[in-house]
Write an enzyme that holds these catalytic residues in place. Structure first.
Site, mmCIF file in Angstrom:
data_model
loop_
_atom_site.group_PDB
_atom_site.id
_atom_site.type_symbol
_atom_site.label_atom_id
_atom_site.label_comp_id
_atom_site.label_asym_id
_atom_site.label_seq_id
_atom_site.Cartn_x
_atom_site.Cartn_y
_atom_site.Cartn_z
ATOM 1 N N LYS A 62 0.844 -1.210 0.000
ATOM 2 C CA LYS A 62 0.000 0.000 0.000
ATOM 3 C C LYS A 62 0.874 1.254 0.000
ATOM 4 C CE LYS A 62 -2.477 -1.545 3.792
ATOM 5 N NZ LYS A 62 -3.354 -1.350 4.954
ATOM 6 N N LYS A 64 2.856 1.961 2.364
ATOM 7 C CA LYS A 64 2.933 2.436 3.757
ATOM 8 C C LYS A 64 4.033 1.671 4.486
ATOM 9 C CE LYS A 64 -1.004 2.835 6.203
ATOM 10 N NZ LYS A 64 -2.398 2.565 6.694
HETATM 11 N N1 C2G Z 1 -9.819 5.308 13.136
HETATM 12 C C1 C2G Z 1 -10.784 6.058 13.814
HETATM 13 N N2 C2G Z 1 -10.476 7.306 14.247
HETATM 14 C C2 C2G Z 1 -9.243 7.821 14.054
HETATM 15 C C3 C2G Z 1 -8.253 7.063 13.386
HETATM 16 C C4 C2G Z 1 -8.570 5.789 12.938
HETATM 17 O O1 C2G Z 1 -11.923 5.597 14.010
HETATM 18 N N3 C2G Z 1 -8.981 9.092 14.511
HETATM 19 C C5 C2G Z 1 -10.186 3.966 12.661
HETATM 20 C C6 C2G Z 1 -10.064 3.826 11.147
HETATM 21 O O2 C2G Z 1 -11.229 4.320 10.503
HETATM 22 C C7 C2G Z 1 -9.914 2.312 10.996
HETATM 23 C C8 C2G Z 1 -9.172 1.907 12.271
HETATM 24 O O3 C2G Z 1 -9.302 3.009 13.196
HETATM 25 O O4 C2G Z 1 -11.210 1.696 10.980
HETATM 26 C C9 C2G Z 1 -7.707 1.637 12.025
HETATM 27 O O5 C2G Z 1 -7.144 2.799 11.428
HETATM 28 P P1 C2G Z 1 -5.814 2.606 10.540
HETATM 29 O O6 C2G Z 1 -4.796 1.880 11.309
HETATM 30 O O7 C2G Z 1 -5.487 3.929 9.937
HETATM 31 O O8 C2G Z 1 -6.361 1.599 9.415
HETATM 32 P P2 C2G Z 1 -6.381 1.817 7.836
HETATM 33 O O9 C2G Z 1 -5.071 2.397 7.417
HETATM 34 O O10 C2G Z 1 -7.626 2.531 7.523
HETATM 35 O O11 C2G Z 1 -6.381 0.303 7.305
HETATM 36 O O12 C2G Z 1 -8.163 -3.295 4.812
HETATM 37 C C10 C2G Z 1 -8.402 -2.077 5.434
HETATM 38 C C11 C2G Z 1 -7.142 -1.470 6.012
HETATM 39 O O13 C2G Z 1 -6.360 -2.394 6.727
HETATM 40 C C12 C2G Z 1 -7.551 -0.329 6.940
#
Ligand code: C2G
Length: 173
Positions: A62, A64
């Site tokens: 991705k 990342k």
């Molecule tokens: N999240 C949240 N509030 C935030 C930051 C994150 O509710 N201030 C939620 C995101 O929406 C997600 C979860 O926490 O549901 C994990 O966030 P990330 O680690 O940023 O995940 P992401 O990069 O969105 O990866 O297959 C899907 C991916 O693996 C999702």
């Protein structure tokens, strides 16, 4: 008893109620209160929460690179009381298999994923719920604040009244 029972510890008194099983996906790098508040609310939607966290290889795909390795992120998530099981997320295509293997009833994601084709197709297999993101916090923002190395620049966590209610409920239980 279905084939998933060995995946879910049964109550010690032997009573077996159908568990409502929740699944969510994420990287969860530099774990912060936005993540925790998502996990708490996801756990409240069922009896058992499975969290699939992105492997380092999947993240590389991705574009990342997380600060903490998969193993460290897994260890930290397993320490959260809302989380029952942590599994690897290694591809975009594994979700249907995960839903079937773990007997998932609902997949939950933060609102930034609402309506995404990455999740909407799962409605043929389970419920899909999007929860509001916690404003004012993100892994990217934490990194930016750290890079500024301004003491005390971390955003203050706004009160999480729902969690307080949750804690009170636990205490009264
Ligand atoms: N999240 C949240 N509030 C935030 C930051 C994150 O509710 N201030 C939620 C995101 O929406 C997600 C979860 O926490 O549901 C994990 O966030 P990330 O680690 O940023 O995940 P992401 O990069 O969105 O990866 O297959 C899907 C991916 O693996 C999702």
């Amino acid at each position: 008893m279905n084939e998933n029972d060995d995946l879910f510890p049964l109550p010690s008194d032997g009573t077996y109620k159908g568990l409502r099983r929740v699944l969510t996906y994420g990287t969860f790098d530099l774990l912060h209160y936005g993540h925790v508040r998502l996990l708490r609310r996801a756990a409240q939607l069922g009896d058992y929460l499975v969290v699939a966290i992105s492997t380092d290889e999947f993240n590389a795909g991705k574009g990342k690179k997380s600060f903490y390795s998969y193993e460290v992120r897994k260890e930290m998530l397993e320490s959260i009381r809302y989380v029952d099981l942590v599994i690897p997320e290694y591809s975009w295509e594994q979700k249907v298999d995960d839903v079937k293997k773990y007997g998932i009833d609902v997949v939950v994601m933060g609102g930034d994923w609402a309506g995404s084709e990455r999740f909407e197709y799962l409605r043929d297999y389970c419920d899909v719920v999007y929860l509001d993101r916690t404003p004012g916090i993100s892994t990217t923002q934490v990194k930016q604040n750290l890079n500024k190395s301004v003491p005390g620049s971390a955003p203050a966590a706004p009160a999480d009244d729902a969690a307080a209610d949750d804690a009170t409920d636990e205490d009264e239980a």
